[in-house]
Design a protein around this motif. Structure first.
Motif, mmCIF file in Angstrom:
data_model
loop_
_atom_site.group_PDB
_atom_site.id
_atom_site.type_symbol
_atom_site.label_atom_id
_atom_site.label_comp_id
_atom_site.label_asym_id
_atom_site.label_seq_id
_atom_site.Cartn_x
_atom_site.Cartn_y
_atom_site.Cartn_z
ATOM 1 N N THR A 27 1.043 -1.181 -0.089
ATOM 2 C CA THR A 27 -0.497 -0.178 0.104
ATOM 3 C C THR A 27 0.513 0.777 0.456
ATOM 4 O OG1 THR A 27 -2.107 -1.201 1.108
ATOM 5 C CG2 THR A 27 -2.148 1.029 1.526
ATOM 6 N N VAL A 30 2.836 2.073 -3.772
ATOM 7 C CA VAL A 30 1.861 2.210 -4.653
ATOM 8 C C VAL A 30 0.770 3.909 -3.761
ATOM 9 C CG1 VAL A 30 -1.241 2.825 -5.014
ATOM 10 C CG2 VAL A 30 -0.187 0.508 -5.087
ATOM 11 N N ARG A 33 3.985 6.229 -5.402
ATOM 12 C CA ARG A 33 4.006 6.647 -6.991
ATOM 13 C C ARG A 33 2.731 7.769 -7.262
ATOM 14 N NH1 ARG A 33 4.608 4.538 -11.572
ATOM 15 N NH2 ARG A 33 6.863 3.214 -10.430
ATOM 16 N N TYR A 34 2.576 7.683 -6.530
ATOM 17 C CA TYR A 34 0.515 8.778 -6.433
ATOM 18 C C TYR A 34 1.565 10.191 -5.228
ATOM 19 C CZ TYR A 34 -3.009 5.959 -7.524
ATOM 20 O OH TYR A 34 -4.198 5.183 -8.496
ATOM 21 N N ALA A 254 -1.313 -4.175 -8.641
ATOM 22 C CA ALA A 254 -1.272 -2.371 -8.590
ATOM 23 C C ALA A 254 -0.282 -1.626 -10.185
ATOM 24 C CB ALA A 254 -0.663 -1.517 -7.626
ATOM 25 N N LEU A 257 -3.085 -2.129 -13.234
ATOM 26 C CA LEU A 257 -3.665 -1.833 -12.984
ATOM 27 C C LEU A 257 -4.243 0.111 -12.833
ATOM 28 C CD1 LEU A 257 -6.298 -4.601 -10.899
ATOM 29 C CD2 LEU A 257 -6.254 -4.520 -13.107
ATOM 30 N N LEU A 258 -3.784 1.063 -11.810
ATOM 31 C CA LEU A 258 -2.575 2.119 -11.629
ATOM 32 C C LEU A 258 -2.227 2.361 -12.502
ATOM 33 C CD1 LEU A 258 -3.071 1.158 -7.240
ATOM 34 C CD2 LEU A 258 -5.368 1.325 -9.263
ATOM 35 N N PHE A 259 -1.772 2.232 -12.817
ATOM 36 C CA PHE A 259 -0.586 3.117 -13.179
ATOM 37 C C PHE A 259 0.344 2.413 -14.923
ATOM 38 C CE2 PHE A 259 0.453 2.148 -8.534
ATOM 39 C CZ PHE A 259 0.460 3.956 -8.904
#
Length: 294
Positions: A27, A30, A33-34, A254, A257-259
Motif C-alpha cells: 500500500t 502505491v 507513486r501517487y 497495482a 491496473l493503476l499505472f
C-alpha cells in the motif's frame, strides 16, 4: 478476536504479521507513486518518517520505558542503513516500474549472505553458492543489461537492496533482545532529522490531497515496520519469507491496473527466481543454525 489470535501457534501468528507487513508496504509503494506526482521522493521520505513517528506516539505513551536500550550503537547502525535504503527505495518507486523495483529489492537477502562471506569470513557450501548464483542470475533477468536502460530509478533500487540487507541483519539481531515495538520506533525516530535536512533542498508544499497521502504513507510504514519486526521476533526468517510474495503480487497488480505498467515475462520469472533463492538461503541458514546449536 484478540484472544483467538493469541491462541494461535507462534508460527501462525508470525505468518499473519508478515502478511500484514507485506500488505502495508505494498500500500505504501502505491501511495508513494501517487505522491511523487507532486512531491520529490526525498520529501516523501521525510513525511513517511515524521507521520510514521506520530502514528507510534500512542503506543509509546502507553508503554513507558519502551525506548530504553543498552544497544544504541546497533540501533544507530540500523538507522543509518535504513535511512539510505529508504531514500533509495522511495526514489526507485517514484522513477522505476514497480515490479522491477520490487524484484531488485528482493535480492537483499542475497547481498546479506554475500556480505557475510566477503567481510565476515563466513564459509558457505555448494548448495548456498548455487542459490546465490541463481538469485543473481534472476537479477540479470530483471535488469537485462544492454537491452533495458540502466535508469536512475533502477540504480536506486540496487542501492536500496544492498542497504536493506544491512538493515535486515541488524533487525534480526535487535529483535533477539529488544522489544519489536522499540525496534520499529527507533528506526523512525533516528532517521527523521536527516530526512528533513535532505527534504529541505527539494521542498514544495503539498496540496490537500498530498497531505492526506503523506499521512497515509506514514501510517502504512508504521504498520509495515511493526509487522515485520514482530514476525521476525516470533519465527525464523525461513518460516515467514515465503509469504512476502504477497507483496510482489499486490505491487505487480497495482502497477498494471493503476499505472498502466506492463509486467513482462522476464521480470516475473526473474522475480520468482530471486525470491526462491532468498527463501532457500534462509531455510538453509536456519537448518545450519539449528545443527550448530545441537
Amino acid at each position: 478476536m484478540q484472544r483467538y489470535f493469541a491462541s494461535l501457534p507462534q508460527s501462525s501468528r508470525a505468518v499473519v504479521w508478515i502478511i500484514v507487513s507485506s500488505s502495508a508496504f505494498a500500500t505504501m509503494w502505491v501511495l508513494i507513486r501517487y505522491a511523487s506526482r507532486e512531491m520529490h521522493a526525498f520529501e516523501i521520505v521525510f513525511f513517511r518518517n515524521i507521520f510514521g513517528t506520530l502514528a507510534l506516539v500512542p503506543m509509546l505513551l502507553g508503554s513507558p520505558g519502551l525506548l530504553k536500550t543498552s544497544r544504541m550503537g546497533v540501533h544507530l547502525r540500523r538507522g543509518l542503513s535504513g535511512f539510505v535504503a529508504t531514500v533509495a527505495t522511495f526514489y526507485a518507486v517514484a522513477h522505476a516500474p514497480l515490479a522491477t523495483a520490487l524484484s531488485i529489492n528482493y535480492t537483499a537477502p542475497l547481498f546479506t549472505t554475500l556480505g557475510a562471506v566477503l567481510f565476515l569470513g563466513e564459509r558457505i557450501r555448494a548448495r548456498r553458492v548455487v542459490a546465490l548464483g541463481a538469485g543473481f542470475m534472476g537479477m540479470l533477468m530483471v535488469l537485462r543489461p544492454g537491452v533495458m536502460p540502466m535508469t536512475a530509478g533502477v540504480s536506486a533500487a540496487m542501492v536500496s537492496a544492498v542497504f536493506t540487507a544491512v538493515s535486515l541483519v541488524t533487525v534480526r539481531s535487535l529483535v533477539g533482545t529488544e522489544d519489536s515495538r522499540a525496534v520499529a520506533a527507533w528506526s523512525f525516530i533516528l532517521i527523521t532529522p536527516p530526512s528533513l535536512v535532505l527534504a529541505a533542498f527539494v521542498w514544495t508544499w503539498p496540496s490537500a490531497l498530498g497531505w492526506l497521502i503523506a499521512v497515509m504513507i506514514g501510517g502504512a510504514a508504521a504498520v509495515g515496520q511493526l509487522g515485520m519486526a514482530r514476525a521476525f521476533q516470533l519465527a525464523e526468517a525461513s518460516a515467514v519469507l515465503p509469504y512476502d510474495f504477497v507483496r510482489f503480487g499486490m505491487i505487480s497488480a497495482a502497477g498494471i491496473l493503476l499505472f498502466g505498467e506492463r509486467l513482462d515475462g522476464w521480470t516475473l520469472a526473474g522475480g520468482a527466481v530471486i525470491l526462491g533463492s532468498s527463501i532457500y538461503i534462509a531455510v538453509r541458514e536456519a537448518q545450519l543454525a539449528r545443527s550448530g546449536r545441537a
